[in-house]
Enzyme design. Structure first.
Site, PDB file in Angstrom:
ATOM      1  N   SER A   1       0.855  -1.183   0.000  1.00 20.57           N
ATOM      2  CA  SER A   1       0.000   0.000   0.000  1.00 20.57           C
ATOM      3  C   SER A   1       0.897   1.241   0.000  1.00 20.57           C
ATOM      4  CB  SER A   1      -0.870  -0.042   1.243  1.00 20.57           C
ATOM      5  OG  SER A   1      -1.623   1.110   1.296  1.00 20.57           O
ATOM      6  N   GLY A   2       0.642   2.155  -0.908  1.00 28.93           N
ATOM      7  CA  GLY A   2       1.435   3.396  -0.961  1.00 28.93           C
ATOM      8  C   GLY A   2       2.667   3.283  -1.835  1.00 28.93           C
TER       9      GLY A   2
ATOM     10  N   THR B   1      -1.606   2.546  -7.924  1.00 25.82           N
ATOM     11  CA  THR B   1      -2.702   3.256  -8.574  1.00 25.82           C
ATOM     12  C   THR B   1      -2.148   4.299  -9.545  1.00 25.82           C
ATOM     13  OG1 THR B   1      -3.967   2.899  -6.597  1.00 25.82           O
ATOM     14  CG2 THR B   1      -4.824   4.530  -8.121  1.00 25.82           C
TER      15      THR B   1
ATOM     16  N   GLY C   1      -2.138  -3.953  -2.140  1.00 23.61           N
ATOM     17  CA  GLY C   1      -0.863  -4.655  -1.943  1.00 23.61           C
ATOM     18  C   GLY C   1      -0.863  -5.502  -0.696  1.00 23.61           C
TER      19      GLY C   1
ATOM     20  N   GLU D   1      -0.371  -6.588   2.850  1.00 22.08           N
ATOM     21  CA  GLU D   1      -0.474  -5.719   4.033  1.00 22.08           C
ATOM     22  C   GLU D   1      -0.116  -6.470   5.291  1.00 22.08           C
ATOM     23  OE1 GLU D   1      -4.379  -4.020   4.212  1.00 22.08           O
ATOM     24  OE2 GLU D   1      -3.859  -2.424   2.813  1.00 22.08           O
TER      25      GLU D   1
HETATM   26  N1  LIG Z   1       5.213   7.982 -10.211  1.00 22.09           N
HETATM   27  C1  LIG Z   1       4.889   8.776  -9.211  1.00 22.09           C
HETATM   28  N2  LIG Z   1       5.257  10.063  -9.260  1.00 22.09           N
HETATM   29  C2  LIG Z   1       4.945  10.893  -8.253  1.00 22.09           C
HETATM   30  N3  LIG Z   1       4.297  10.531  -7.138  1.00 22.09           N
HETATM   31  C3  LIG Z   1       3.900   9.252  -7.021  1.00 22.09           C
HETATM   32  C4  LIG Z   1       4.167   8.319  -8.060  1.00 22.09           C
HETATM   33  N4  LIG Z   1       3.669   7.152  -7.661  1.00 22.09           N
HETATM   34  C5  LIG Z   1       3.104   7.341  -6.445  1.00 22.09           C
HETATM   35  N5  LIG Z   1       3.232   8.608  -6.049  1.00 22.09           N
HETATM   36  C6  LIG Z   1       2.777   9.207  -4.793  1.00 22.09           C
HETATM   37  O1  LIG Z   1       2.517   8.188  -3.870  1.00 22.09           O
HETATM   38  C7  LIG Z   1       1.166   8.198  -3.421  1.00 22.09           C
HETATM   39  C8  LIG Z   1       0.641   6.795  -3.281  1.00 22.09           C
HETATM   40  O2  LIG Z   1       0.508   6.198  -4.522  1.00 22.09           O
HETATM   41  P1  LIG Z   1      -0.632   5.152  -4.860  1.00 22.09           P
HETATM   42  O3  LIG Z   1      -0.498   4.848  -6.292  1.00 22.09           O
HETATM   43  O4  LIG Z   1      -1.931   5.640  -4.388  1.00 22.09           O
HETATM   44  O5  LIG Z   1      -0.222   3.936  -4.009  1.00 22.09           O
HETATM   45  P2  LIG Z   1      -0.920   2.498  -3.951  1.00 22.09           P
HETATM   46  O6  LIG Z   1      -1.994   2.518  -4.959  1.00 22.09           O
HETATM   47  O7  LIG Z   1       0.167   1.562  -4.265  1.00 22.09           O
HETATM   48  O8  LIG Z   1      -1.398   2.353  -2.581  1.00 22.09           O
HETATM   49  C9  LIG Z   1       0.424   8.961  -4.477  1.00 22.09           C
HETATM   50  O9  LIG Z   1      -0.671   9.635  -3.899  1.00 22.09           O
HETATM   51  C10 LIG Z   1       1.469   9.929  -4.958  1.00 22.09           C
HETATM   52  O10 LIG Z   1       1.524  11.055  -4.104  1.00 22.09           O
HETATM   53 MG   LIG Z   2      -3.916   2.205  -4.746  1.00 17.85          MG
END
Ligand SMILES: Nc1ncnc2c1ncn2[C@@H]1O[C@H](COP(=O)(O)OP(=O)(O)O)[C@@H](O)[C@H]1O
Ligand SMILES: [Mg+2]
Length: 1079
Positions: free
Chosen positions: A107-108, A112, A387, A389
């Site tokens: 996660s994070g 996404t 992801g 967890e």
């Molecule tokens: N390629 C990227 N460039 C800039 N910031 C990113 C990028 N990927 C992720 N982030 C930052 O990380 C945060 C979490 O990403 P996210 O895709 O929501 O994580 P996940 O879906 O894996 O939980 C996003 O809100 C963004 O601020």
């Molecule tokens: Mg996500």
């Protein structure tokens, strides 16, 4: 010319982990860190992309970048998610292979974001057109809607997806998008009623309260205050960097684009509001007669409002919160609910409402974005699932999530290996077995239909009798005891009896990604996912179209006494479908890693990354990839890249590429065991060999660079020289031309000067000659003319009258004179001597004549005038003329006398009897008779006397009596004196020694002075024997009175003395006469 580049150019660390030498965990991490520090967040393992979350926006997603990666080979440019997306899209479009993009990570970690990047890349490079753009827009805009309802802030991620999402994008044969299908997996619905510390509920609740207009909120019976709602955690209600109000507008806009109707949007918001209201319903215990506690609603206001929102009857819902009806075999038993059960029922309703709403949203979006055309289409699936967890407290949700990840890892291993194997077979290379960890055994532990953990949970839930989480754990302890990945304190396998890190109500599973401790509490409930039938029926009765749809099981007509499938079962089934779906597609992996736990940029926490790298099995991935051959490359690019290393292949190889590579390898003396020739690729066993080639190439490139430089410099110098030479020739030719031109102009000028002088000289000479000629001609002509004239005159003289001209002249003059005189005659002026007019003269030569004629005419008419006069009148005029001669311009009195006629006799003495005596005494004719004043010498006063003048005497007599006073013969008069002024004073001076002189001179004053003196003078001058009488006109004269002489002086009187003349005696010898100033 297109520049051929490679992943190997300008590498920071190594762009592909397969090339890592030596391959250890440390070097792996070091490579990642080095690249991360240089903002290289993407690294490959073969065709897998590792993505490190930068936690800040990098300038690597611009339209320029999209263009850069478009239609380029995967290894041609430095690692990028776009390269993967491009590769996937092109093989979908060109090779007709369905693709799936599997994005995994904690996660994070950026899953996404990665999925959005892939989708936006594909949207940017695929076809364009109005219809296609609409589809693209709808596909992209489904994201914000689902994120609002399915994402929440967690401690790991401010925008954490709390559901799994798999989206199939469908394309036609040209690669234009047609539509899509979204599948969602297990929304974390427990979040609706409770959130861990530091986390929030789903975004939509906060967005609605912050962003909706006052009007909307009023309609939804909500207040703009988070603290009013029990379901909203307050400690992190606002998140920095998240603008809920703006996001709400974005979501509404996105819903519109996706195709939601206005009333649908309203219904959705009503449901969200209803969930908030539901959280505010509270219960209190009420004792019943049987000693049991029964729950009652504390404050019915929220319930009432919620019922209004949903269109349910308040009493029905109220009853559903107090009773539970159990139906079994035609029997209905109703039991009361205690407070705890009521709260359970409330929360269950809230969770169900929300999760069903979410599922409905997904279905609704699918309805909008589904492909219209029924033709066969190609599919690209993008999987963004939660992801792996590991929390402090892991429950059923984490179990399910981790199971899903376990399955994904499994498919990853299977597919990677399979792909590798397939490639070897395809290329005709011998397959050597590879050792790796296979997690199939863990998947089996969870999902095995007979003794898997999920199966046992289901069994426990369906079992009659008391079922608790503990009985479930007991069952696990018996059945899974021997499983090498299952650990529990009380398992039959006694090796964990003393493991204090393992509490009694927990079990632990050794996942591929690490050990996770699960607390069994809630497993049974959550698996059952029970919603009392009374509640679902109450919902079904609601007068609200959306709610009715969401609770079909509440329909009393279709009462289904069978238990609904458990949550675990459903999830297993959907994961199963997903897996089989993925297996039919060509996989593309993006493995997301988060560099730190603080959501901070620039921090690379090695232990955290190491942990993720381990459980993601990245090292194994590299090993698998390298097991046979570390590197492979198609013959053409390989030959292209290394052809400079061998004379035979440089600069051009004419034969097939494979032969070229073979020649190259033999020439370079690479040991034969280091590489194999596939059908289209060369396989290199060790990275060492590749680096050897790269090193050689680098050296060679330097030599080549020098050569190129040399040739270039030579070429540059030569071309510069040639240019100089060319320029010099141009300059010289220009200069020569210029010099010649100058010289020519000079010569031309001199020639012209000389020429002009010569021509001038010639011309002048000619002119002179011509002039001379002309003069001669003229002279001849003149002489001839004179000669001819003489001849002619001589011949014709006899024919002329010599004096004709004179005659004509005289005749003309005569005519003119005649005309002049006749004209003058007719225009003569009048006969009046005072008429001054005279006709104008017609010719100037007559000037003198004209003036003379005028004078003669005037004299003539004067003469005519005079000839009319009688003798008397003539005498009068003569007298007047004489007066004028005497006094004009001498005495100021004169002008006033001109108009007065000289009467002479003013008294008519002869007719007056009083003066009989006097008239007889004067025998002669009286020429003048008048009254004068005789001035007394003593006082200057006058006394009146009669003054008579005859031809011989002047007689003075008394005025009253007429008695004679003096008779002076004119011969005795010496002179008469008078002043120059306007007075009438005059003195008659007597000749000294005459008889009359004895009495002295007379000083008289008269009103007719001028007449008197004129007559005196006339008479005296007429007598031939007498000398002329002197007339003295002076302002001061002496008068000889009897004894002495007195001076009479005339002065100009001042105006105050009036208009009269006054005479005053000043002294013995002076009489002063003051005369008024003549005006
Ligand atoms: N390629 C990227 N460039 C800039 N910031 C990113 C990028 N990927 C992720 N982030 C930052 O990380 C945060 C979490 O990403 P996210 O895709 O929501 O994580 P996940 O879906 O894996 O939980 C996003 O809100 C963004 O601020
Ligand atoms: Mg996500």
């Amino acid at each position: 010319m297109e520049v051929k580049t490679s992943l190997l150019d300008n590498m920071i660390g190594v762009g592909d982990m397969v090339l890592l030498e030596p391959l250890t965990e440390d070097s792996f991490l070091e490579n990642l860190k080095k690249r991360f520090d240089h903002n290289e967040i993407y690294t490959y393992i073969g065709s897998v992309v590792i993505s490190l979350n930068p936690y800040r926006s990098l300038p690597i997603y611009t339209p320029d970048k999209v263009e850069e990666y478009r239609n380029r080979n995967f290894y041609e440019l430095s690692p990028h998610i776009y390269a993967l997306a491009d590769e996937a899209y092109r093989s979908l479009r060109d090779q007709d292979k369905d693709q799936c993009i599997l994005i995994t990570g904690e996660s994070g970690a950026g899953k996404t974001e990665a999925s959005k990047l892939v989708m936006s890349y594909v949207a940017a490079v695929c076809g364009k057109g109005q219809e296609v753009n609409k589809v693209k827009e709808q596909l992209l805009q489904s994201n914000p809607v689902l994120e609002a309802f399915g994402n929440a802030k967690t401690v790991r991620n401010d925008n954490s997806s709390r559901f799994g999402k798999y989206m199939d994008i469908e394309f036609d044969f040209k690669g234009d998008p047609l539509g899509g299908v979204i599948s969602n997996y297990l929304l974390e619905k427990s979040r609706v009623v409770k959130q861990p510390r530091g986390e929030r509920n789903f975004h939509i609740f906060y967005q609605l309260l912050s962003g909706a207009s006052d009007d909307t909120l009023k309609k939804l019976k909500l207040e703009r205050d988070f603290s009013k709602y029990n379901y909203l955690s307050l400690d992190s209600a606002t998140v920095s960097g998240l603008d809920d109000a703006a996001n709400f507008r974005t979501v509404r806009n996105a819903m519109q684009i996706v195709g939601f109707m206005e009333d649908e949007m309203q219904s959705v918001l009503e449901l969200v509001a209803a969930v908030l209201k539901l959280g505010n319903i509270e219960f209190k215990p009420e004792s019943r007669c049987n000693g049991m506690d029964e729950s009652r609603i504390k404050d019915k206001n929220d319930l009432k409002e919620m019922c209004e929102l949903l269109g349910t009857e308040q009493s029905v819902l109220e009853r559903a919160f107090s009773y539970r009806t159990v139906e079994a075999k035609m029997e209905k038993v109703s039991t009361t609910l205690n407070v705890a059960q009521a709260y359970y029922a409330r929360d269950a309703l809230a969770k169900n409402l929300y999760s069903r709403l979410f599922s409905w949203l997904v279905t609704r979006i699918n309805g909008s974005i589904k492909a219209q055309a029924k033709t066969r289409h190609k599919v690209m699936g993008v999987l963004d699932i939660y992801g792996f967890e590991i929390f402090e407290d892991n429950s059923f949700e984490q179990f399910i999530i981790n199971y899903c990840n376990e399955k994904l890892q499994q498919i990853f291993i299977e597919l990677t290996l399979r792909e590798e194997q397939e490639e070897y077979i395809r290329e005709g290379i011998e397959w050597t077995n590879i050792e790796y960890f296979n997690n199939a055994v863990i998947c089996d532990l969870i999902e095995n239909n007979q003794n898997g953990i999920l199966a046992m949970l289901d069994e426990e839930c369906l079992r009659p009798g008391t079922v608790t989480d503990e009985t479930f754990l007991d069952k696990l302890n018996t059945i899974c005891a021997d499983h090498q990945h299952f650990e529990s304190r009380l398992s039959k396998n006694s090796k964990f009896l003393n493991d204090h890190s393992l509490p009694h109500n927990c079990f632990r599973i050794q996942h591929y990604a690490g050990k996770v401790l699960y607390r069994v509490e809630g497993f049974v409930d959550k698996n059952n996912d029970l919603l009392y039938r009374d509640l679902s029926q109450a919902m079904y009765k609601a007068n609200h179209s959306l709610i009715k749809q969401l609770f079909p099981e509440g329909n009393p007509v279709k009462v289904n006494l069978k238990r609904p499938p458990t949550a675990g079962f459903q999830f297993k089934a959907s994961v199963g479908t997903l897996m089989s779906n993925l297996q039919t597609k060509n996989p593309n992996y993006i493995r997301c890693i988060k560099p730190n736990d603080k959501k901070a940029s620039h921090i690379f926490n090695e232990s955290l990354v190491c942990h993720q790298a381990r459980y993601l099995g990245l090292m194994e991935n590299v090993r698998v990839r390298r097991a046979g051959y570390a590197f492979r490359q198609a013959y053409e690019p390989c030959l292209e890249r290394y052809k400079m290393l061998c004379k035979n292949t440089w600069p051009h190889w004419k034969g097939p590429a494979r032969q070229g590579v073979e020649v190259l390898m033999t020439n370079l003396q690479v040991p034969a065991e280091e590489y194999s020739y596939g059908r289209s690729k060369i396989f290199i066993r060790n990275p060492r060999t590749l680096f050897f080639l790269e090193e050689k190439r680098k050296q060679c490139l330097e030599d080549l660079a020098t050569l190129i430089q040399k040739i270039y410099r030579g070429w540059k110098c030569r071309s510069h020289f040639l240019l100089l030479k060319k320029s010099q020739i141009v300059v010289a030719s220009w200069y020569r031309r210029y010099a010649q031109q100058k010289k020519y102009q000079k010569i031309k000028h001199s020639t012209t000067v000389v020429q002009s002088y010569t021509r001038g000289w010639q011309a002048r000479k000619l002119l002179r000659e011509l002039k001379y000629q002309k003069k001669c001609e003229e002279a001849v002509t003149t002489i001839a003319a004179f000669w001819h004239g003489t001849q002619v005159r001589r011949e014709y003289r006899k024919f002329f009258r010599a004096n004709a001209g004179k005659k004509i002249y005289n005749f003309t003059i005569q005519r003119i004179m005649q005309k002049y005189f006749l004209g003058l005659k007719s225009k003569l002026p009048s006969m009046s001597p005072i008429d001054k007019t005279w006709p104008a003269r017609p010719y100037s030569f007559l000037d003198g004549v004209h003036a003379e004629l005028r004078r003669i005419f005037h004299l003539w008419r004067c003469k005519k005038y005079r000839s009319q006069f009688t003798e008397e009148k003539k005498a009068v005029y003569e007298e007047k003329l004489e007066a004028s001669e005497l006094f004009k311009d001498k005495k100021a009195l004169y002008p006033s006398s001109v108009r007065q006629p000289f009467k002479g006799d003013y008294l008519e003495i002869s007719k007056n009897p009083k003066y009989q005596k006097l008239s007889s005494a004067v025998d002669e004719k009286i020429l003048l008779a008048d009254v004068v004043n005789k001035i007394n010498r003593a006082n200057g006063k006058g006394s009146p006397r009669l003054f008579l003048l005859t031809k011989k005497n002047v007689v003075l007599a008394d005025q009253k009596t007429g008695q004679l006073k003096a008779n002076v013969p004119l011969t005795d008069l010496a002179s008469v004196s008078t002043s120059t002024q306007t007075d009438g004073f005059f003195a008659l001076k007597l000749k000294e020694g005459s008889a009359s002189a004895i009495k002295g001179d007379f000083l008289l004053s008269s009103d007719h002075l001028i007449e008197m003196i004129t007559k005196l003078h006339r008479i005296s001058s007429m007598a031939a024997d007498r000398e002329k009488l002197n007339i003295d006109i002076l302002d001061e004269f002496l008068v000889q009175f009897k004894q002495d002489k007195v001076c009479v002086k005339f002065i100009q009187g001042s105006p105050k003395n009036g208009n009269s003349v006054s005479c005053k005696r000043k002294n013995n010898r002076l009489l002063e006469v003051s005369v008024p100033a003549s005006s």
